[in-house]
Design a protein around this motif. Sequence first.
Motif, PDB file in Angstrom:
ATOM      1  N   LYS A   1      47.279  -0.179   2.626  1.00  0.00           N
ATOM      2  CA  LYS A   1      45.585  -0.674   1.955  1.00  0.00           C
ATOM      3  C   LYS A   1      45.139   0.501   1.415  1.00  0.00           C
ATOM      4  O   LYS A   1      45.840   0.522   0.700  1.00  0.00           O
ATOM      5  N   SER A   2      44.289  -0.445   0.838  1.00  0.00           N
ATOM      6  CA  SER A   2      43.452   0.567   0.137  1.00  0.00           C
ATOM      7  C   SER A   2      42.123   0.261   0.040  1.00  0.00           C
ATOM      8  O   SER A   2      41.820   0.018   1.011  1.00  0.00           O
ATOM      9  N   ARG A   3      41.721   1.972  -0.219  1.00  0.00           N
ATOM     10  CA  ARG A   3      40.301   2.317   0.118  1.00  0.00           C
ATOM     11  C   ARG A   3      39.922   3.260  -0.758  1.00  0.00           C
ATOM     12  O   ARG A   3      40.427   4.018  -1.557  1.00  0.00           O
ATOM     13  N   VAL A   4      38.415   2.042  -1.322  1.00  0.00           N
ATOM     14  CA  VAL A   4      37.625   2.553  -2.410  1.00  0.00           C
ATOM     15  C   VAL A   4      36.339   3.133  -1.729  1.00  0.00           C
ATOM     16  O   VAL A   4      35.736   2.657  -0.740  1.00  0.00           O
ATOM     17  N   THR A   5      35.588   3.825  -2.686  1.00  0.00           N
ATOM     18  CA  THR A   5      34.896   4.623  -2.289  1.00  0.00           C
ATOM     19  C   THR A   5      33.816   4.494  -3.339  1.00  0.00           C
ATOM     20  O   THR A   5      33.948   4.876  -4.362  1.00  0.00           O
ATOM     21  N   VAL A   6      32.479   4.134  -3.044  1.00  0.00           N
ATOM     22  CA  VAL A   6      31.751   4.404  -4.726  1.00  0.00           C
ATOM     23  C   VAL A   6      30.409   5.197  -3.527  1.00  0.00           C
ATOM     24  O   VAL A   6      29.981   4.796  -2.639  1.00  0.00           O
ATOM     25  N   SER A   7      29.148   5.008  -5.123  1.00  0.00           N
ATOM     26  CA  SER A   7      27.666   5.532  -4.619  1.00  0.00           C
ATOM     27  C   SER A   7      27.145   5.121  -5.115  1.00  0.00           C
ATOM     28  O   SER A   7      26.930   4.753  -5.394  1.00  0.00           O
ATOM     29  N   ILE A   8      26.065   3.989  -4.743  1.00  0.00           N
ATOM     30  CA  ILE A   8      25.528   3.110  -3.998  1.00  0.00           C
ATOM     31  C   ILE A   8      23.581   4.131  -4.377  1.00  0.00           C
ATOM     32  O   ILE A   8      23.101   4.221  -3.135  1.00  0.00           O
ATOM     33  N   ALA A   9      23.193   3.487  -5.821  1.00  0.00           N
ATOM     34  CA  ALA A   9      21.813   4.345  -5.468  1.00  0.00           C
ATOM     35  C   ALA A   9      20.608   3.514  -5.217  1.00  0.00           C
ATOM     36  O   ALA A   9      21.161   2.103  -6.326  1.00  0.00           O
TER      37      ALA A   9
ATOM     38  N   TYR B   1       6.250   2.574  -5.287  1.00  0.00           N
ATOM     39  CA  TYR B   1       5.335   2.653  -4.919  1.00  0.00           C
ATOM     40  C   TYR B   1       4.168   3.490  -5.524  1.00  0.00           C
ATOM     41  O   TYR B   1       4.127   4.620  -6.386  1.00  0.00           O
ATOM     42  N   LYS B   2       2.640   3.298  -5.224  1.00  0.00           N
ATOM     43  CA  LYS B   2       1.678   3.730  -5.376  1.00  0.00           C
ATOM     44  C   LYS B   2       1.332   4.474  -4.556  1.00  0.00           C
ATOM     45  O   LYS B   2       1.006   3.924  -3.535  1.00  0.00           O
ATOM     46  N   ASN B   3       0.856   6.103  -4.381  1.00  0.00           N
ATOM     47  CA  ASN B   3       0.397   6.975  -4.004  1.00  0.00           C
ATOM     48  C   ASN B   3      -1.431   6.639  -3.569  1.00  0.00           C
ATOM     49  O   ASN B   3      -2.248   6.225  -4.387  1.00  0.00           O
ATOM     50  N   LYS B   4      -1.925   7.446  -2.835  1.00  0.00           N
ATOM     51  CA  LYS B   4      -3.139   7.175  -2.875  1.00  0.00           C
ATOM     52  C   LYS B   4      -3.892   8.047  -4.203  1.00  0.00           C
ATOM     53  O   LYS B   4      -5.264   6.858  -4.208  1.00  0.00           O
ATOM     54  N   ALA B   5      -3.478   8.507  -4.619  1.00  0.00           N
ATOM     55  CA  ALA B   5      -4.376   8.937  -5.832  1.00  0.00           C
ATOM     56  C   ALA B   5      -3.701   7.820  -7.335  1.00  0.00           C
ATOM     57  O   ALA B   5      -4.723   7.936  -8.146  1.00  0.00           O
ATOM     58  N   GLY B   6      -2.959   6.754  -7.047  1.00  0.00           N
ATOM     59  CA  GLY B   6      -3.211   5.594  -7.488  1.00  0.00           C
ATOM     60  C   GLY B   6      -1.692   5.840  -8.217  1.00  0.00           C
ATOM     61  O   GLY B   6      -1.206   5.253  -9.286  1.00  0.00           O
ATOM     62  N   GLU B   7      -0.893   7.045  -8.761  1.00  0.00           N
ATOM     63  CA  GLU B   7      -0.076   7.548  -8.675  1.00  0.00           C
ATOM     64  C   GLU B   7       1.357   6.885  -8.582  1.00  0.00           C
ATOM     65  O   GLU B   7       1.748   6.324  -7.574  1.00  0.00           O
ATOM     66  N   ARG B   8       2.563   6.141 -10.045  1.00  0.00           N
ATOM     67  CA  ARG B   8       3.345   6.291  -8.792  1.00  0.00           C
ATOM     68  C   ARG B   8       4.371   6.679  -8.998  1.00  0.00           C
ATOM     69  O   ARG B   8       4.716   7.753  -9.600  1.00  0.00           O
ATOM     70  N   ILE B   9       4.834   6.558  -7.756  1.00  0.00           N
ATOM     71  CA  ILE B   9       6.031   7.467  -6.878  1.00  0.00           C
ATOM     72  C   ILE B   9       7.383   6.706  -7.305  1.00  0.00           C
ATOM     73  O   ILE B   9       6.981   5.362  -6.075  1.00  0.00           O
ATOM     74  N   SER B  10       8.199   6.940  -7.727  1.00  0.00           N
ATOM     75  CA  SER B  10       9.594   6.184  -7.371  1.00  0.00           C
ATOM     76  C   SER B  10      10.919   7.414  -6.589  1.00  0.00           C
ATOM     77  O   SER B  10      10.888   8.161  -6.902  1.00  0.00           O
ATOM     78  N   ASN B  11      11.357   6.272  -5.248  1.00  0.00           N
ATOM     79  CA  ASN B  11      11.688   7.313  -4.645  1.00  0.00           C
ATOM     80  C   ASN B  11      13.600   7.089  -4.792  1.00  0.00           C
ATOM     81  O   ASN B  11      13.826   4.773  -4.411  1.00  0.00           O
ATOM     82  N   THR B  12      14.061   7.744  -5.113  1.00  0.00           N
ATOM     83  CA  THR B  12      15.935   7.175  -5.022  1.00  0.00           C
ATOM     84  C   THR B  12      16.995   6.796  -4.024  1.00  0.00           C
ATOM     85  O   THR B  12      16.760   8.346  -4.045  1.00  0.00           O
ATOM     86  N   GLU B  13      17.220   6.476  -3.230  1.00  0.00           N
ATOM     87  CA  GLU B  13      18.171   6.781  -1.595  1.00  0.00           C
ATOM     88  C   GLU B  13      19.629   6.160  -2.557  1.00  0.00           C
ATOM     89  O   GLU B  13      19.945   5.927  -2.890  1.00  0.00           O
ATOM     90  N   TRP B  14      20.390   7.119  -2.110  1.00  0.00           N
ATOM     91  CA  TRP B  14      22.352   7.188  -2.092  1.00  0.00           C
ATOM     92  C   TRP B  14      22.978   6.991  -0.848  1.00  0.00           C
ATOM     93  O   TRP B  14      22.814   7.419  -0.011  1.00  0.00           O
ATOM     94  N   HIS B  15      23.795   6.059  -0.847  1.00  0.00           N
ATOM     95  CA  HIS B  15      24.217   5.402   0.362  1.00  0.00           C
ATOM     96  C   HIS B  15      25.917   5.162  -0.194  1.00  0.00           C
ATOM     97  O   HIS B  15      26.209   4.918  -1.555  1.00  0.00           O
ATOM     98  N   ASN B  16      27.054   6.011   1.084  1.00  0.00           N
ATOM     99  CA  ASN B  16      28.536   5.899   0.757  1.00  0.00           C
ATOM    100  C   ASN B  16      28.227   4.605   1.171  1.00  0.00           C
ATOM    101  O   ASN B  16      28.586   4.832   2.150  1.00  0.00           O
ATOM    102  N   VAL B  17      29.469   3.594  -0.076  1.00  0.00           N
ATOM    103  CA  VAL B  17      29.990   2.738   1.063  1.00  0.00           C
ATOM    104  C   VAL B  17      31.411   2.793   0.590  1.00  0.00           C
ATOM    105  O   VAL B  17      31.719   3.515  -0.500  1.00  0.00           O
ATOM    106  N   VAL B  18      32.485   1.999   1.909  1.00  0.00           N
ATOM    107  CA  VAL B  18      33.702   2.163   1.388  1.00  0.00           C
ATOM    108  C   VAL B  18      34.560   0.760   1.841  1.00  0.00           C
ATOM    109  O   VAL B  18      33.606   0.132   2.608  1.00  0.00           O
ATOM    110  N   PHE B  19      34.929   0.230   0.561  1.00  0.00           N
ATOM    111  CA  PHE B  19      35.678  -0.597   1.167  1.00  0.00           C
ATOM    112  C   PHE B  19      36.896  -0.761   1.195  1.00  0.00           C
ATOM    113  O   PHE B  19      37.747   0.053   0.636  1.00  0.00           O
ATOM    114  N   TRP B  20      37.160  -1.926   2.255  1.00  0.00           N
ATOM    115  CA  TRP B  20      39.100  -1.457   2.288  1.00  0.00           C
ATOM    116  C   TRP B  20      39.250  -2.973   1.407  1.00  0.00           C
ATOM    117  O   TRP B  20      38.791  -3.629   0.830  1.00  0.00           O
ATOM    118  N   THR B  21      41.258  -3.269   1.299  1.00  0.00           N
ATOM    119  CA  THR B  21      41.656  -4.083   0.942  1.00  0.00           C
ATOM    120  C   THR B  21      40.917  -5.498   1.920  1.00  0.00           C
ATOM    121  O   THR B  21      40.884  -5.524   3.155  1.00  0.00           O
TER     122      THR B  21
END
Length: 153
Positions: free
Chosen positions: A26-34, A39-59
């Motif tokens: 079998k093969s196992r592949v790992t990737v990191s997905i962003a 969104y805009k906060n109360k002051a109207g400023e544009r805020i960007s949030n990135t989350e990273w996810h570890n993902v595993v794929f098998w044969t």
Amino acid sequence: MIGVNKVILIGNLGKDPEIRNLDNGKSRVTVSIATSETYKNKAGERISNTEWHNVVFWTPLAEIVDSYLRKGSKIYVEGKISSRSYEDKEGKMRYVTEVIAREMIMLDSKNTSQNNEKSYDEGSSFSKSENKTSEFQHSVSSNESEGADELPF
């Protein structure tokens, strides 16, 4: 009580897939997905949030991901959350939470799959197949699958 463990991600690969071929064939592949949200906060400023996810794929998905996807590739993934622990080389316990992929769709077009000898159609979707005669199968929408009208509980 029946529980549900389902994750859906749409994002970009943060690095090239890392493949590991196991002794059992079998093969196992790992990737990191962003995944990012803006969104805009109360002051109207544009805020960007990135989350990273570890993902595993098998044969067989592992070979497809390794062959066609590279850093920056856009991908849709369905899977489940899995947590595990292990002891590192110094004897310290480490904890890992990752997504075990069951299905994926490559969202980039053929033209954006740079430096790949192989190409694919935009929106190609693949899922793990229980059928031993086929390496992978195309996804079937829920209204086309057998028993779509039946509840799983």
